[in-house]
Design an enzyme around this catalytic site. Structure first.
Site, PDB file in Angstrom:
ATOM      1  N   LEU A  60       0.807  -1.237   0.000  1.00 39.81           N
ATOM      2  CA  LEU A  60       0.000   0.000   0.000  1.00 39.81           C
ATOM      3  C   LEU A  60       0.827   1.268   0.000  1.00 39.81           C
ATOM      4  CD1 LEU A  60      -2.412  -0.922   2.863  1.00 39.81           C
ATOM      5  CD2 LEU A  60      -3.109  -0.366   0.553  1.00 39.81           C
ATOM      6  N   SER A 124      -3.718   2.774  18.216  1.00 40.47           N
ATOM      7  CA  SER A 124      -3.174   2.046  19.354  1.00 40.47           C
ATOM      8  C   SER A 124      -3.132   2.939  20.584  1.00 40.47           C
ATOM      9  CB  SER A 124      -1.746   1.613  18.994  1.00 40.47           C
ATOM     10  OG  SER A 124      -1.016   1.274  20.150  1.00 40.47           O
ATOM     11  N   TYR A 148       7.158   4.348  16.275  1.00 44.75           N
ATOM     12  CA  TYR A 148       5.907   3.638  15.985  1.00 44.75           C
ATOM     13  C   TYR A 148       4.705   4.474  16.441  1.00 44.75           C
ATOM     14  CZ  TYR A 148       2.103   0.411  17.104  1.00 44.75           C
ATOM     15  OH  TYR A 148       0.873  -0.168  17.228  1.00 44.75           O
ATOM     16  N   LYS A 152       1.461   6.406  14.312  1.00 46.04           N
ATOM     17  CA  LYS A 152       0.011   6.242  14.582  1.00 46.04           C
ATOM     18  C   LYS A 152      -0.628   7.616  14.782  1.00 46.04           C
ATOM     19  CE  LYS A 152      -0.597   1.793  14.388  1.00 46.04           C
ATOM     20  NZ  LYS A 152      -1.375   1.207  13.309  1.00 46.04           N
ATOM     21  N   ARG A 229      -1.085  -3.763  32.101  1.00 46.31           N
ATOM     22  CA  ARG A 229      -1.651  -3.474  30.785  1.00 46.31           C
ATOM     23  C   ARG A 229      -3.109  -3.909  30.750  1.00 46.31           C
ATOM     24  NH1 ARG A 229       2.605  -1.488  30.731  1.00 46.31           N
ATOM     25  NH2 ARG A 229       4.225  -1.485  29.135  1.00 46.31           N
TER      26      ARG A 229
HETATM   27  C1  UD1 Z   1       3.671  -2.241  22.957  1.00 47.55           C
HETATM   28  C2  UD1 Z   1       3.091  -0.895  22.604  1.00 47.55           C
HETATM   29  C3  UD1 Z   1       1.821  -1.057  21.820  1.00 47.55           C
HETATM   30  C4  UD1 Z   1       2.071  -1.893  20.612  1.00 47.55           C
HETATM   31  C5  UD1 Z   1       2.558  -3.225  21.077  1.00 47.55           C
HETATM   32  C6  UD1 Z   1       2.785  -4.104  19.866  1.00 47.55           C
HETATM   33  C7  UD1 Z   1       3.357   0.995  24.118  1.00 47.55           C
HETATM   34  C8  UD1 Z   1       2.900   1.625  25.370  1.00 47.55           C
HETATM   35  N1  UD1 Z   1       2.764  -0.183  23.834  1.00 47.55           N
HETATM   36  O1  UD1 Z   1       2.810  -2.837  23.881  1.00 47.55           O
HETATM   37  O2  UD1 Z   1       1.323   0.182  21.402  1.00 47.55           O
HETATM   38  O3  UD1 Z   1       0.889  -2.029  19.855  1.00 47.55           O
HETATM   39  O4  UD1 Z   1       3.772  -3.046  21.796  1.00 47.55           O
HETATM   40  O5  UD1 Z   1       4.089  -4.278  19.551  1.00 47.55           O
HETATM   41  O6  UD1 Z   1       4.174   1.501  23.405  1.00 47.55           O
HETATM   42  N2  UD1 Z   1       6.943  -8.049  29.121  1.00 47.55           N
HETATM   43  C9  UD1 Z   1       7.760  -8.850  29.904  1.00 47.55           C
HETATM   44  N3  UD1 Z   1       8.476  -9.832  29.279  1.00 47.55           N
HETATM   45  C10 UD1 Z   1       8.415 -10.051  27.926  1.00 47.55           C
HETATM   46  C11 UD1 Z   1       7.590  -9.209  27.149  1.00 47.55           C
HETATM   47  C12 UD1 Z   1       6.866  -8.218  27.775  1.00 47.55           C
HETATM   48  O7  UD1 Z   1       7.856  -8.686  31.106  1.00 47.55           O
HETATM   49  O8  UD1 Z   1       9.107 -10.953  27.447  1.00 47.55           O
HETATM   50  C13 UD1 Z   1       6.119  -7.025  29.799  1.00 47.55           C
HETATM   51  C14 UD1 Z   1       6.356  -5.590  29.355  1.00 47.55           C
HETATM   52  O9  UD1 Z   1       7.400  -5.013  30.086  1.00 47.55           O
HETATM   53  C15 UD1 Z   1       4.991  -4.969  29.622  1.00 47.55           C
HETATM   54  C16 UD1 Z   1       4.008  -6.121  29.374  1.00 47.55           C
HETATM   55  O10 UD1 Z   1       4.769  -7.318  29.472  1.00 47.55           O
HETATM   56  O11 UD1 Z   1       4.886  -4.584  30.976  1.00 47.55           O
HETATM   57  C17 UD1 Z   1       3.359  -6.074  28.014  1.00 47.55           C
HETATM   58  O12 UD1 Z   1       4.360  -5.949  27.002  1.00 47.55           O
HETATM   59  P1  UD1 Z   1       4.040  -6.154  25.463  1.00 47.55           P
HETATM   60  O13 UD1 Z   1       3.220  -7.383  25.283  1.00 47.55           O
HETATM   61  O14 UD1 Z   1       5.329  -6.050  24.728  1.00 47.55           O
HETATM   62  O15 UD1 Z   1       3.089  -4.943  25.101  1.00 47.55           O
HETATM   63  P2  UD1 Z   1       3.271  -3.352  25.302  1.00 47.55           P
HETATM   64  O16 UD1 Z   1       4.666  -2.986  25.605  1.00 47.55           O
HETATM   65  O17 UD1 Z   1       2.207  -2.922  26.241  1.00 47.55           O
END
Ligand code: UD1
Length: 332
Positions: A60, A124, A148, A152, A229
């Protein structure tokens, strides 16, 4: 029955929406460039829904002429614009790729449509950045913490301007953290690159028997010290889109809606629930905070509840069960 053009129809959210919309007898024209997906679900739709599913492989952000031709001949009532790159870390390393891909695609769509085609945009919660004001409502301050996020915000602004100048009816849906899988278990979150998000990483650990997951930080000012979250079941998220389609006729130019449950869930709560409902034993390994992570991020979903007549139905246990069930079903 509507004619719907779905961008990013091979991706996790786009394909789940496409599946549900096809089941409800809408006519779907899907677009995808497979940059972060495979044709697996497209082939499945072609076979199962050959009467009301069409598809074209298209980038796109560069193929505006082809896009124009498709819109001219298909004449969609509405475009659901899911396509986009979404890895926060990658967006910092390759900002030009994110601007080009995410913003050019939005610009090209806007250039190709007039007031006869409505638009629903996948935004988002990242547009709210790192905010101490929680829960977040649609009037909360807009601020990006990543490239990112910037893309948005820029896309939302461009859509707003086009809706005002060209009379296009548009809805921007601000997703919180979509997880799990459609309850028919025909689609699971697939990724070509290594997953970054918590639920796909838990699934990866469970699939490969890695037995442990890193938790980024244990000293946040939250109930248990880990980040909170607003996880939302993808089935609820898809339902929000179907409600938004119904709402379009009553909209003058543009509206913004949060799609979240309104419940903050910590990393520990999510891992413990995933282990409990799926009878797994993935161990928790505390490591340093991840750069750029926000402490807490959850929705005030009341605008969507009142104006779209939509409310998230599924709880955390169901999200964890369905996420793992879909993978197991597919592995069989
Ligand atoms: C982030 C973005 C969101 C985006 C999404 C998709 C922000 C605020 N959020 O989401 O907009 O759409 O990515 O890529 O920018 N965690 C762990 N261990 C891991 C992975 C994650 O502890 O291995 C924790 C993170 O620190 C966080 C939570 O899990 O507290 C959620 O993380 P994640 O699933 O990556 O989503 P976001 O960071 O909220």
């Amino acid at each position: 029955m509507k004619k719907i053009l779905v961008t990013g129809s091979a991706g996790y959210i786009g394909s789940t929406f496409t599946y549900e919309a096809l089941k409800r007898h809408h006519i779907i024209f899907g677009l995808d460039n497979f940059s972060n997906s495979t044709p697996k679900y497209i082939d499945f739709f072609k076979e199962k829904f050959h009467e009301n599913f069409y598809f074209s492989e298209l980038d796109l952000s560069i193929s505006k002429i082809d896009l124009k031709k498709i819109i001219f001949s298909f004449k969609p009532d509405v475009i659901l614009h899911f396509a986009g790159l979404k890895a926060v870390g990658e967006s910092e390393q390759k900002p030009d790729l994110y601007w080009k891909n995410n913003v050019n695609a939005t610009l090209n769509i806007l250039d190709c449509i007039d007031k006869n085609t409505d638009l629903i945009f996948s935004s988002s919660a990242t547009v709210y950045g790192n905010s101490s004001e929680q829960p977040l409502n649609e009037k909360s301050r807009i601020q990006a913490t990543s490239v990112y996020g910037e893309t948005k915000i820029a896309s939302e602004k461009l859509i707003k301007e086009a809706s005002l100048s060209k009379g296009i009816k548009a809805i921007s849906l601000r997703y919180f953290n979509p997880v799990a899988a459609h309850k028919d278990f025909v689609i699971s979150e697939d990724y070509l690159n290594k997953p970054n998000n918590l639920m796909p990483k838990l699934i990866e650990s469970a699939k490969k028997n890695l037995n442990s997951i890193d938790i980024y930080g244990k000293d946040y000012a939250t109930r248990d010290g880990t980040g909170e979250r607003d996880y939302i079941h993808i089935q609820d998220l898809v339902e929000g889109h179907l409600k938004a389609i119904e709402k379009l006729k009553a909209i003058e130019n543009i509206e913004f809606y949060n799609l979240g449950t309104g419940n903050p869930i910590s990393v520990l709560e999510l891992i413990d629930t995933f282990n409990r409902v799926n009878k797994l034993n993935i161990k928790k390994n505390f490591v340093a905070r991840r750069k750029g992570d926000v402490e807490v991020c959850y929705a005030d979903p009341s605008k969507a509840i009142h104006e779209l007549g939509w409310k998230a139905k599924y709880n955390l246990a169901e999200m964890c069960r369905d996420a793992w069930a879909a993978v197991n079903y597919e592995l069989k």
